[in-house]
Design a protein around this motif. Structure first.
Motif, PDB file in Angstrom:
ATOM      1  N   LEU A  45       0.812  -1.218   0.000  1.00  0.00           N
ATOM      2  CA  LEU A  45       0.000   0.000   0.000  1.00  0.00           C
ATOM      3  C   LEU A  45       0.843   1.264   0.000  1.00  0.00           C
ATOM      4  CD1 LEU A  45      -2.751  -1.057   2.590  1.00  0.00           C
ATOM      5  CD2 LEU A  45      -2.882  -1.126   0.097  1.00  0.00           C
ATOM      6  N   GLY A  46       2.158   1.121   0.099  1.00  0.00           N
ATOM      7  CA  GLY A  46       3.017   2.294   0.191  1.00  0.00           C
ATOM      8  C   GLY A  46       2.719   3.110   1.436  1.00  0.00           C
ATOM      9  N   ALA A  47       2.486   2.435   2.540  1.00  0.00           N
ATOM     10  CA  ALA A  47       2.043   3.091   3.777  1.00  0.00           C
ATOM     11  C   ALA A  47       3.057   2.895   4.880  1.00  0.00           C
ATOM     12  CB  ALA A  47       0.687   2.529   4.202  1.00  0.00           C
ATOM     13  N   GLY A  48       2.935   3.741   5.911  1.00  0.00           N
ATOM     14  CA  GLY A  48       3.677   3.534   7.131  1.00  0.00           C
ATOM     15  C   GLY A  48       2.945   2.538   8.025  1.00  0.00           C
ATOM     16  N   TRP A  49       3.515   2.255   9.191  1.00  0.00           N
ATOM     17  CA  TRP A  49       2.863   1.300  10.089  1.00  0.00           C
ATOM     18  C   TRP A  49       2.608   1.958  11.443  1.00  0.00           C
ATOM     19  CZ3 TRP A  49       4.964  -0.646  14.698  1.00  0.00           C
ATOM     20  CH2 TRP A  49       6.303  -0.328  14.940  1.00  0.00           C
ATOM     21  N   GLY A  50       1.660   1.397  12.174  1.00  0.00           N
ATOM     22  CA  GLY A  50       1.299   1.974  13.466  1.00  0.00           C
ATOM     23  C   GLY A  50       0.763   0.934  14.416  1.00  0.00           C
ATOM     24  N   MET A  51       0.514   1.382  15.655  1.00  0.00           N
ATOM     25  CA  MET A  51      -0.017   0.500  16.699  1.00  0.00           C
ATOM     26  C   MET A  51      -1.168   1.197  17.408  1.00  0.00           C
ATOM     27  SD  MET A  51       3.523  -0.979  18.361  1.00  0.00           S
ATOM     28  CE  MET A  51       2.655  -2.147  19.418  1.00  0.00           C
ATOM     29  N   HIS A  52      -2.103   0.394  17.883  1.00  0.00           N
ATOM     30  CA  HIS A  52      -3.293   0.918  18.557  1.00  0.00           C
ATOM     31  C   HIS A  52      -3.482   0.188  19.885  1.00  0.00           C
ATOM     32  CE1 HIS A  52      -7.382   2.184  19.365  1.00  0.00           C
ATOM     33  NE2 HIS A  52      -7.836   0.955  19.254  1.00  0.00           N
ATOM     34  N   PHE A  53      -3.616   0.951  20.985  1.00  0.00           N
ATOM     35  CA  PHE A  53      -3.924   0.376  22.299  1.00  0.00           C
ATOM     36  C   PHE A  53      -5.288   0.864  22.717  1.00  0.00           C
ATOM     37  CE2 PHE A  53      -4.114   0.875  26.941  1.00  0.00           C
ATOM     38  CZ  PHE A  53      -3.970  -0.453  27.313  1.00  0.00           C
ATOM     39  N   HIS A  54      -6.132  -0.047  23.156  1.00  0.00           N
ATOM     40  CA  HIS A  54      -7.517   0.303  23.475  1.00  0.00           C
ATOM     41  C   HIS A  54      -7.953  -0.426  24.747  1.00  0.00           C
ATOM     42  CE1 HIS A  54     -11.749   1.337  22.051  1.00  0.00           C
ATOM     43  NE2 HIS A  54     -11.963   0.554  23.099  1.00  0.00           N
ATOM     44  N   PHE A  55      -8.183   0.339  25.797  1.00  0.00           N
ATOM     45  CA  PHE A  55      -8.820  -0.195  27.002  1.00  0.00           C
ATOM     46  C   PHE A  55      -9.349   0.988  27.802  1.00  0.00           C
ATOM     47  CE2 PHE A  55      -9.795  -2.809  30.568  1.00  0.00           C
ATOM     48  CZ  PHE A  55      -9.881  -4.100  30.057  1.00  0.00           C
ATOM     49  N   ALA A  56     -10.519   0.840  28.410  1.00  0.00           N
ATOM     50  CA  ALA A  56     -11.195   1.963  29.056  1.00  0.00           C
ATOM     51  C   ALA A  56     -10.438   2.436  30.293  1.00  0.00           C
ATOM     52  CB  ALA A  56     -12.626   1.577  29.423  1.00  0.00           C
ATOM     53  N   GLN A  57      -9.980   3.685  30.256  1.00  0.00           N
ATOM     54  CA  GLN A  57      -9.350   4.279  31.437  1.00  0.00           C
ATOM     55  C   GLN A  57     -10.356   4.430  32.567  1.00  0.00           C
ATOM     56  OE1 GLN A  57     -10.262   7.485  32.503  1.00  0.00           O
ATOM     57  NE2 GLN A  57      -8.742   7.777  34.115  1.00  0.00           N
ATOM     58  N   SER A  58     -11.619   4.631  32.226  1.00  0.00           N
ATOM     59  CA  SER A  58     -12.641   4.797  33.253  1.00  0.00           C
ATOM     60  C   SER A  58     -12.806   3.543  34.094  1.00  0.00           C
ATOM     61  CB  SER A  58     -13.985   5.159  32.601  1.00  0.00           C
ATOM     62  OG  SER A  58     -14.365   4.174  31.648  1.00  0.00           O
ATOM     63  N   VAL A  59     -12.340   2.397  33.589  1.00  0.00           N
ATOM     64  CA  VAL A  59     -12.374   1.143  34.340  1.00  0.00           C
ATOM     65  C   VAL A  59     -11.088   0.959  35.145  1.00  0.00           C
ATOM     66  CG1 VAL A  59     -12.456  -1.375  34.125  1.00  0.00           C
ATOM     67  CG2 VAL A  59     -13.938   0.049  32.689  1.00  0.00           C
ATOM     68  N   LEU A  60      -9.948   1.285  34.519  1.00  0.00           N
ATOM     69  CA  LEU A  60      -8.653   1.017  35.145  1.00  0.00           C
ATOM     70  C   LEU A  60      -8.186   2.133  36.064  1.00  0.00           C
ATOM     71  CD1 LEU A  60      -6.671  -0.367  32.070  1.00  0.00           C
ATOM     72  CD2 LEU A  60      -7.839  -1.675  33.836  1.00  0.00           C
ATOM     73  N   GLY A  61      -8.566   3.390  35.759  1.00  0.00           N
ATOM     74  CA  GLY A  61      -7.944   4.520  36.426  1.00  0.00           C
ATOM     75  C   GLY A  61      -6.675   4.905  35.683  1.00  0.00           C
ATOM     76  N   ALA A  62      -6.284   6.162  35.801  1.00  0.00           N
ATOM     77  CA  ALA A  62      -5.157   6.672  35.019  1.00  0.00           C
ATOM     78  C   ALA A  62      -3.838   5.957  35.312  1.00  0.00           C
ATOM     79  CB  ALA A  62      -5.019   8.177  35.228  1.00  0.00           C
ATOM     80  N   PRO A  63      -3.452   5.733  36.581  1.00  0.00           N
ATOM     81  CA  PRO A  63      -2.144   5.106  36.825  1.00  0.00           C
ATOM     82  C   PRO A  63      -2.001   3.728  36.184  1.00  0.00           C
ATOM     83  CG  PRO A  63      -2.970   6.127  38.827  1.00  0.00           C
ATOM     84  CD  PRO A  63      -4.085   6.154  37.842  1.00  0.00           C
TER      85      PRO A  63
END
Length: 562
Positions: A466-484
């Motif tokens: 595709l002539g593209a760069g690459w990336g990463m995605h992290f997904h989890f609710a902070q409202s469940v875990l808390g910021a720390p």
């Protein structure tokens, strides 16, 4: 609410009837009185301490990282008390002339406020976990020597099961034969504590007073810190909370449906139910009659239902605009940041148009959502595709800024689609990373070696096609875990960026973050990004990736209390 025994045990209840039933169970099992406490959401924490004649010898602060289904600590982070909390604890124990071990059980909100939940006049069951981390509180109590303030503690502990031989004089508990031939499984009280609790080792009190004209509701009697089992009761909670500087978790002074500020702080007296006459033997009929009598008066504690149907939702567009601008101010200067509005979270046309006006991108989890966003002004060439069904419904051409595959199978399937004529335009080809320390149905487990190798090969070849760069995605609710904890889990997941960068020949072009952030935690957003940048993969610091923040703008609706 929580039904809590004077001596032991706690059960959550959602109705008055359930609370009464649980209260009867607690009273029959453990003896003594019981009371109600308002539920407070937050992270469970504890302060364990030992004192001799009111002199603090040692104390540690534990954050419970893992608990059993019965609420027992299985793993925890151990740390020293901060100076302010240690000073309050020192003053409290000196005033109480505390002798022995003790524990303050706390709840910490995501904003950092501590709520006092219980005071236990004993060391907690997890105390050996603190000793293996370098804080041996029982030893300090035995020797009478204060702990070394310059020590360095191991960050935490976890428990494992260990088999030990039984002394011949003790023997093993006989097998309990039951109908069906299956022995009863073990629980958290293998030592027969319920039977001991029914021996009424502590004499009942008789100085209870009715509350606000309700003859069947009584205030739990005050107790003395460091004394017998009564000191775990709620009568001491408010006074101890004032001394320690944390908020007590009792019932509001007005009612369970009283003003929001009183419910939020948990101020007020704990409420219990009057015990029957000592020595009285109640049969089923008597117990039912007693329960019926004790139920009287609860309706007077409830607010009238009102005429409005609940829940009732209303879109507040100015609030949405205000939150987006506040979010942009929080992340300004961190780096190249692209804010994306989650179409799924709030697909209202007015909100989509406002998101486009504010310069946001669209984050979609299906091609229908992508088309809806485009209809209302959100350009597809700036859109982000996420989730396992992002290519549905089937089409022959898709254009987006970035997409993140949810599995290795999806990466492989995309190669097959391209071979069959599917046209895909994207500047970034990425993967969603499964969290290493959390249970999730989604994402690629890059912490597994074989999966990492397969992913790097498929991702690299797809980016080249595709002539593209690459990336990463992290997904989890902070409202469940808390910021720390969100910060730590995010860093752990993105650590896979370094080996991927080595395999793909360059750093990631995009790091994308998703999952619900509570609006009250907006001030933690920038520190969280800076934490991830400072402690995360070196490839993120060296490559200056674009930071995409998806779904940070929560739905701009307010819901009246139902």
């Amino acid at each position: 609410m929580w039904v809590k025994g004077q001596h032991y045990d706690a059960h959550r209840a959602h109705t008055a009837g359930a609370a009464l039933a649980m209260g009867d169970v607690v009273q029959r099992t453990w003896g003594g009185n019981w009371h109600l406490e308002a539920h407070v959401a937050g992270q469970e924490c504890s302060i364990a301490f030992v004192a001799l004649d009111g002199r603090l010898l040692d104390a540690v602060f534990i954050t419970k990282a893992m608990v059993t289904t019965e609420g027992k600590t299985w793993a925890g982070e151990v740390a020293e008390l901060d100076p302010a909390m240690r000073a309050r604890l020192t003053e409290l124990l000196a005033d109480a002339m505390w002798n022995g071990g003790g524990e303050l059980e706390l709840l910490r909100s995501w904003s950092g406020e501590l709520t006092l939940m219980e005071i236990n006049p004993r060391l907690p069951a997890w105390i050996h976990g603190a000793s293996v981390c370098g804080a041996n509180l029982p030893a300090a109590l035995v020797t009478g020597e204060a702990a070394d303030r310059g020590r360095r503690l191991t960050p935490g502990f976890t428990r494992v099961v260990e088999e030990i031989p039984v002394h011949p004089d003790l023997g093993i508990t006989p097998i309990a034969w039951v109908a069906g031939g299956i022995s009863r499984p073990g629980d958290k009280r293998h030592s027969g504590m319920p039977s001991l609790g029914q021996r009424c080792l502590v004499p009942p009190t008789s100085d209870e007073e009715p509350i606000d004209g309700h003859p069947n509701l009584t205030a739990a009697p005050a107790a003395h810190a460091g004394g017998p089992a009564e000191c775990a009761g709620a009568g001491e909670t408010a006074e101890m909370a004032q001394r320690t500087g944390v908020v007590g978790a009792g019932l509001p002074t007005e009612s369970p449906a009283g003003p929001a500020d009183e419910r939020a702080t948990g101020r007020g007296r704990a409420v219990g139910l009057r015990e029957g006459p000592a020595g009285r033997t109640e049969g089923p009929t008597a117990r039912n009659e007693a329960s019926a009598v004790r139920t009287d008066g609860f309706e007077e504690l409830l607010d009238p239902p009102g005429n409005a149907a609940t829940p009732y939702r209303q879109i507040l567009l100015p609030l949405f605009t205000e939150r987006v601008r506040a979010l942009r101010n929080e992340v300004e200067g961190v780096g190249r940041v692209l804010l994306a509005h989650s179409v799924k979270t709030c697909p209202q046309p007015a909100v989509l148009r406002e998101a486009a006006r504010l310069g946001m991108a669209a984050e979609a989890i299906s091609l229908d959502e992508l088309q809806a966003a485009e209809r209302h002004g959100l350009a597809p060439e700036r859109a982000i595709l996420n989730g396992p069904a992002k290519w549905w419904p089937a089409t022959d051409r898709v254009r987006c800024f970035a997409f993140f595959a949810d599995s290795v199978a999806e990466l492989s399937r995309l190669h097959s689609l391209l071979d069959s004529g599917f046209q895909l335009e994207a500047e970034v080809v990425g993967v969603r990373v499964a969290p290493a320390g959390l249970v999730s149905r989604f994402g690629v487990p890059l912490h597994e070696r074989d999966t990492m190798e397969e992913t790097s090969e498929l991702l690299g070849s797809l980016a080249k096609r595709l002539g593209a760069g690459w990336g990463m995605h992290f997904h989890f609710a902070q409202s469940v875990l808390g910021a720390p904890r969100w910060q730590r889990e995010c860093v752990a997941a993105l650590s896979a960026a370094d080996p991927l960068a080595d395999q793909l020949g360059g750093p990631p072009a995009v790091l994308d973050f998703g999952g619900g952030w509570h609006v009250d935690d907006l001030s933690y957003l920038r520190p969280s990004l800076e934490y991830v940048l400072a402690h995360g993969p070196a490839a993120a610091r060296e490559g200056d990736p674009c930071w995409c923040w998806s779904r940070a703008s929560s739905s701009p609706s307010r819901r009246p209390r139902s």
